[in-house]
Design an enzyme around this catalytic site. Structure first.
Site, PDB file in Angstrom:
ATOM      1  N   CYS A 140      72.529  51.840  95.390  1.00  0.00           N
ATOM      2  CA  CYS A 140      73.133  51.079  96.490  1.00  0.00           C
ATOM      3  C   CYS A 140      72.726  49.615  96.512  1.00  0.00           C
ATOM      4  O   CYS A 140      73.579  48.730  96.461  1.00  0.00           O
ATOM      5  CB  CYS A 140      72.743  51.711  97.827  1.00  0.00           C
ATOM      6  SG  CYS A 140      73.176  53.445  97.902  1.00  0.00           S
TER       7      CYS A 140
HETATM    8  C1  UGA Z   1      69.031  51.979 100.446  1.00  0.00           C
HETATM    9  C2  UGA Z   1      68.728  51.548 101.893  1.00  0.00           C
HETATM   10  O1  UGA Z   1      67.324  51.555 102.101  1.00  0.00           O
HETATM   11  C3  UGA Z   1      69.403  52.499 102.897  1.00  0.00           C
HETATM   12  O2  UGA Z   1      69.198  52.028 104.211  1.00  0.00           O
HETATM   13  C4  UGA Z   1      70.906  52.541 102.600  1.00  0.00           C
HETATM   14  O3  UGA Z   1      71.574  53.446 103.462  1.00  0.00           O
HETATM   15  C5  UGA Z   1      71.120  52.978 101.168  1.00  0.00           C
HETATM   16  O4  UGA Z   1      70.457  52.063 100.274  1.00  0.00           O
HETATM   17  C6  UGA Z   1      72.609  52.998 100.900  1.00  0.00           C
HETATM   18  O5  UGA Z   1      73.243  51.941 100.990  1.00  0.00           O
HETATM   19  O6  UGA Z   1      73.172  54.090 100.732  1.00  0.00           O
HETATM   20  P1  UGA Z   1      68.016  53.825  98.799  1.00  0.00           P
HETATM   21  O7  UGA Z   1      68.993  53.366  97.761  1.00  0.00           O
HETATM   22  O8  UGA Z   1      67.810  55.283  98.987  1.00  0.00           O
HETATM   23  O9  UGA Z   1      68.416  53.245 100.255  1.00  0.00           O
HETATM   24  O10 UGA Z   1      66.631  53.181  98.357  1.00  0.00           O
HETATM   25  P2  UGA Z   1      65.400  52.494  99.106  1.00  0.00           P
HETATM   26  O11 UGA Z   1      64.491  53.507  99.648  1.00  0.00           O
HETATM   27  O12 UGA Z   1      65.899  51.469 100.014  1.00  0.00           O
HETATM   28  O13 UGA Z   1      64.673  51.794  97.863  1.00  0.00           O
HETATM   29  C7  UGA Z   1      65.403  50.898  97.025  1.00  0.00           C
HETATM   30  C8  UGA Z   1      64.557  50.288  95.961  1.00  0.00           C
HETATM   31  O14 UGA Z   1      63.727  49.265  96.510  1.00  0.00           O
HETATM   32  C9  UGA Z   1      63.634  51.230  95.209  1.00  0.00           C
HETATM   33  O15 UGA Z   1      63.726  50.949  93.829  1.00  0.00           O
HETATM   34  C10 UGA Z   1      62.264  50.905  95.753  1.00  0.00           C
HETATM   35  O16 UGA Z   1      61.243  51.158  94.814  1.00  0.00           O
HETATM   36  C11 UGA Z   1      62.399  49.426  96.042  1.00  0.00           C
HETATM   37  N1  UGA Z   1      61.468  48.950  97.102  1.00  0.00           N
HETATM   38  C12 UGA Z   1      61.617  49.354  98.379  1.00  0.00           C
HETATM   39  C13 UGA Z   1      60.434  48.073  96.769  1.00  0.00           C
HETATM   40  O17 UGA Z   1      60.271  47.678  95.599  1.00  0.00           O
HETATM   41  N2  UGA Z   1      59.594  47.645  97.756  1.00  0.00           N
HETATM   42  C14 UGA Z   1      59.735  48.036  99.044  1.00  0.00           C
HETATM   43  O18 UGA Z   1      58.938  47.579  99.894  1.00  0.00           O
HETATM   44  C15 UGA Z   1      60.764  48.915  99.357  1.00  0.00           C
END
Ligand code: UGA
Length: 415
Positions: A260
């Protein structure tokens, strides 16, 4: 309420299972007959915490036959909007699904509310979906209703997020549709914003873009901190006492991946450019995220030469608790390692099967064998990596695993 859900990806499946648990009569429609069969056997075709349990308890009927929507009060459009070659959002699936809905609706006379849940670029529901729905002479707002209500589920925590929503965004074409959607969510306790269709669409993509900005921002601060021997995580902790900043989404590392965030950011950039606007901030977020993925390799090269070296990867999934490898940092890293002539050995608790489809040529091994490599890269912060014995090893840590500091040579990605 009778609900048909078109598309059984993680949004459609989770919404369907949870709404069935809450008492709605749910039918899932998907073109993938294997998926349909798995759901009809009471199982989840994807790895999502708690989903198998719910699908085992409730009856969610799945079918490939669009005619089943005729009796639905509400039709959720949950099909994927993947990226096109030019970075824009592909509407291929959503257009096809909408056309099938139109054909199926022709058979019935009832009033349905069509709720767009797929992430789309602002203007899509009004400019693309409604015109298709009106092709047969039926009128939106009179013969059927239309809402755009984005989902904010995180993969791996989607069931929890659905049951504990932080907000409900109701983009409504007409009041009757918005009222019907609100009625469906009447037992949830969350802030509600009623708005128009394109604002609802923008709230979703802007929220995701903002999250990517937080990650890229803290990575940038981290890259500077590392040079100054400052601990980025302590900096983030200190910043978080200011509740305008907050503590979430400020874990520095090797950047964001998944199905996403990178895709939605790219699509927003492309849309802005198409309109003649250069979205400089958004472009820089994407660019710095791409650079950050390769940070572990730069650090590793300070210690060993990659040609012929056995490099062990801990983690392939884009984040823990999922088998999803879409836009995972591991993809960028493996590509670069192979180009440099390294021998790659990888371990992931869940994502090996999916990663193998992209890179059949690398070795998928047990965690012990990764630990015996010439150097180890930590790509995903799986719980089980927190207790491994790293003593004597060379470790480049992309995700801040405290115990990895016991390594003989330890480098944090940006701390
Ligand atoms: C993301 C959004 O967080 C959701 O709110 C949204 O609904 C979703 O996309 C979507 O559009 O369907 P998601 O793809 O499950 O959710 O992943 P996240 O948990 O947001 O993590 C995304 C990436 O960011 C991961 O690779 C994670 O490792 C990275 N990340 C996250 C960081 O590097 N640092 C952080 O502090 C947080």
């Amino acid at each position: 309420m009778r609900i048909s859900i078109v598309g059984s990806g993680y949004v459609g499946l989770v919404a369907g299972a949870c709404l069935a648990k809450l008492g709605s009569e749910v039918t899932l429609i998907d073109t993938d007959s294997e998926r349909v069969e798995v759901v009809n056997n009471g199982l989840s075709p994807i790895h999502e915490d708690g989903l198998n349990e719910i699908l085992g308890q409730v009856h969610v009927r799945a079918t490939t036959d669009y005619r089943q929507i005729v009796d639905a009060d509400m039709i959720f459009l949950c099909v994927g909007t993947p990226i096109d070659e030019d970075g824009s959002m592909s509407l291929e699936h959503i257009i096809r699904a909408t056309e099938q809905i139109v054909t199926a609706m022709e058979g019935g006379k009832g009033y349905h509310v069509i709720v767009v849940k797929s992430t789309v670029i602002p203007g899509t529901t009004e400019g693309v979906i409604i015109p298709i729905l009106e092709r047969t002479g039926r009128k939106a707002g009179r013969d059927f209703g239309v809402c755009m209500s984005p989902e904010f589920l995180r993969e791996g925590k989607a069931v929890y997020d659905f049951m504990n929503p932080m907000r409900l965004i109701v983009g409504e074409f007409d009041k009757r549709s918005g009222d019907a959607l609100l009625d469906l969510y009447r037992n949830f306790n969350m802030p509600v914003l009623r708005t128009n269709l394109r604002t609802a669409e923008m709230i979703k993509v802007a929220s995701n873009a903002f999250l990517t900005m937080k990650v890229s921002f803290i990575n940038e601060i981290g890259n500077i901190c590392k040079q100054l021997s400052i601990d980025t995580y302590e900096v983030a902790k200190g910043m978080a006492f200011d509740d305008r900043i907050g503590s979430k989404f400020l874990d520095a590392g090797i950047g964001f991946g998944g199905s996403c965030l990178p895709k939605d950011l790219r699509a927003l950039i492309v849309k802005a450019r198409q309109m003649g606007y250069e979205p400089g901030i958004l472009e820089e977020i994407l660019h710095s995220n791409e650079k950050q993925a390769l940070k572990p390799l730069q650090l590793l090269k300070k210690h060993i030469s990659l040609e012929g070296a056995r490099i062990g990867l801990l983690g392939l999934a884009f984040k823990p608790e999922t088998d999803d490898v879409r836009d995972s940092r591991a993809i960028w890293i493996v590509q670069a390692l192979l180009q440099e002539g390294a021998v790659v050995k990888a371990y992931d608790p869940l994502a090996v099967a999916n990663f193998k489809k992209l890179f059949p040529q690398i070795d998928y091994v047990a965690v012990e064998e990764v630990l015996n490599c010439d150097a180890i890269l930590i790509i995903t912060e799986w719980e089980e990596f927190k207790d491994l014995d790293y003593t004597g090893k060379i470790v480049i840590d992309g995700r801040r695993i405290p115990k990895a500091r016991e390594a003989r040579i330890y480098e944090g990605a940006c701390w």
